[in-house]
Enzyme design. Sequence first.
Site, PDB file in Angstrom:
ATOM      1  N   CYS A 152      33.077  22.967  27.163  1.00  0.00           N
ATOM      2  CA  CYS A 152      33.289  22.849  25.713  1.00  0.00           C
ATOM      3  C   CYS A 152      34.760  23.076  25.367  1.00  0.00           C
ATOM      4  O   CYS A 152      35.217  24.210  25.243  1.00  0.00           O
ATOM      5  CB  CYS A 152      32.415  23.849  24.966  1.00  0.00           C
ATOM      6  SG  CYS A 152      32.659  23.776  23.186  1.00  0.00           S
ATOM      7  N   CYS A 155      35.350  24.963  22.112  1.00  0.00           N
ATOM      8  CA  CYS A 155      35.135  26.421  22.183  1.00  0.00           C
ATOM      9  C   CYS A 155      36.285  27.107  22.922  1.00  0.00           C
ATOM     10  O   CYS A 155      36.714  28.184  22.540  1.00  0.00           O
ATOM     11  CB  CYS A 155      33.857  26.760  22.940  1.00  0.00           C
ATOM     12  SG  CYS A 155      32.470  25.706  22.601  1.00  0.00           S
ATOM     13  N   ASP A 156      36.736  26.507  24.021  1.00  0.00           N
ATOM     14  CA  ASP A 156      37.615  27.233  24.945  1.00  0.00           C
ATOM     15  C   ASP A 156      39.050  26.708  25.040  1.00  0.00           C
ATOM     16  O   ASP A 156      39.890  27.331  25.693  1.00  0.00           O
ATOM     17  CB  ASP A 156      36.983  27.216  26.353  1.00  0.00           C
ATOM     18  CG  ASP A 156      35.619  27.896  26.352  1.00  0.00           C
ATOM     19  OD1 ASP A 156      35.449  28.863  25.598  1.00  0.00           O
ATOM     20  OD2 ASP A 156      34.721  27.439  27.090  1.00  0.00           O
TER      21      ASP A 156
END
Length: 328
Positions: A152, A155-156
């Site tokens: 992701c 997200c990261d």
Amino acid sequence: MCACYLTLHTFNPIQYNKMERIKCLIIGSGPAGYTAAIYASRANLKPVMYTGIEPGGQLMQTTDVENFPGYPTGIMGPEMMEDFKKQAERFGTDIRFGIATKVELKGDIKVVHFDDGTSVEAYTVIIATGASAKWLGLPSEKRLNGNGVSACAVCDGFFFRNQEVALVGGGDTACEEALYLSKLCKNVHMLVRKDHFRASKIMQDRVLNTPNIHVYWNSETAEILGDTVVTGLQIKNVLTGAITEVAITGFFVAIGHQPNTKIFEGQIDLDEQGYIVTKSGSAKTNIEGVFAAGDVQDRHYRQAITAAGTGCMAALDAERYLTEKDIH
Ligand code: NDP
């Protein structure tokens, strides 16, 4: 206001043996689940929704959604899902956090068990459990997951600002994530296993016109390097067998998804890839009173709008089923 569902029934959940019995249980909280919830609530089915492991579903990990009608200037995925939730709550959907762990779907009354130890009896069940990210299956990918390996980017990606990263995949998700990373990272090394993208033309063009995204065609991941954190990548050209090594700190996998149907195996008809089979032109599964909507039953379109459409179908099918069974 929709004129279709103004009938008021007088149904209340019956509590006995600590197990509640409801008219409509929705498992999953992506666009399919929420749309089913909006329609089911407005039809007075008093639906209970269990959100699953990722409340809001895959769109919680998306940035701009530009193709959902009604948002002419686009919207962020998480914001859109918050709107879906508010709309479902407005009509009284009972939304709970919980993961279904076991189902008993045969018979008129279905029983679904959840990870917190509770169980619910329902006359109808709408399955909208979606799909999850696929992984390459390399031992190094597993070992370094969370230490530079991620599925992701949204997200990261933040953790890899101004760094070198790699990303695998050639679909719309991969292109979207490569573009996202290109704004944060120094360079994005993008591995595509064929000599062309699978992504839509507009996404391909955006990627190919971004100077810090470097596309490696016909390329596979030979090995992700690093003992405790990612330090590099070996890229294998599938035509020549040549290995190229690049230094990276982040490795992102964006190669598609698999349907979340494990708990339904052996009870509901699944296709060879594990997607729930629905009857043509409906959300009906092979089990009476059990309906499926969204990515869990769709391997062709997999769009938020198609998921929402099938969520609507599932709620309408559930309502008709309850009417036919004279359950009020
Ligand atoms: P897709 O299935 O469309 O694409 C998967 C990609 O990963 C393909 O390029 C595939 O290669 C590659 N791949 C699969 N397995 C491997 C592997 N083991 N090693 C290397 N590469 C691999 O998945 P997406 O998640 O990209 O998209 C799913 C759906 O969602 C699509 O319909 C897409 O259009 C839609 N979507 C739309 C968006 C938008 O419109 N904004 C954003 C994101 C998704 P190959 O082509 O060789 O099979």
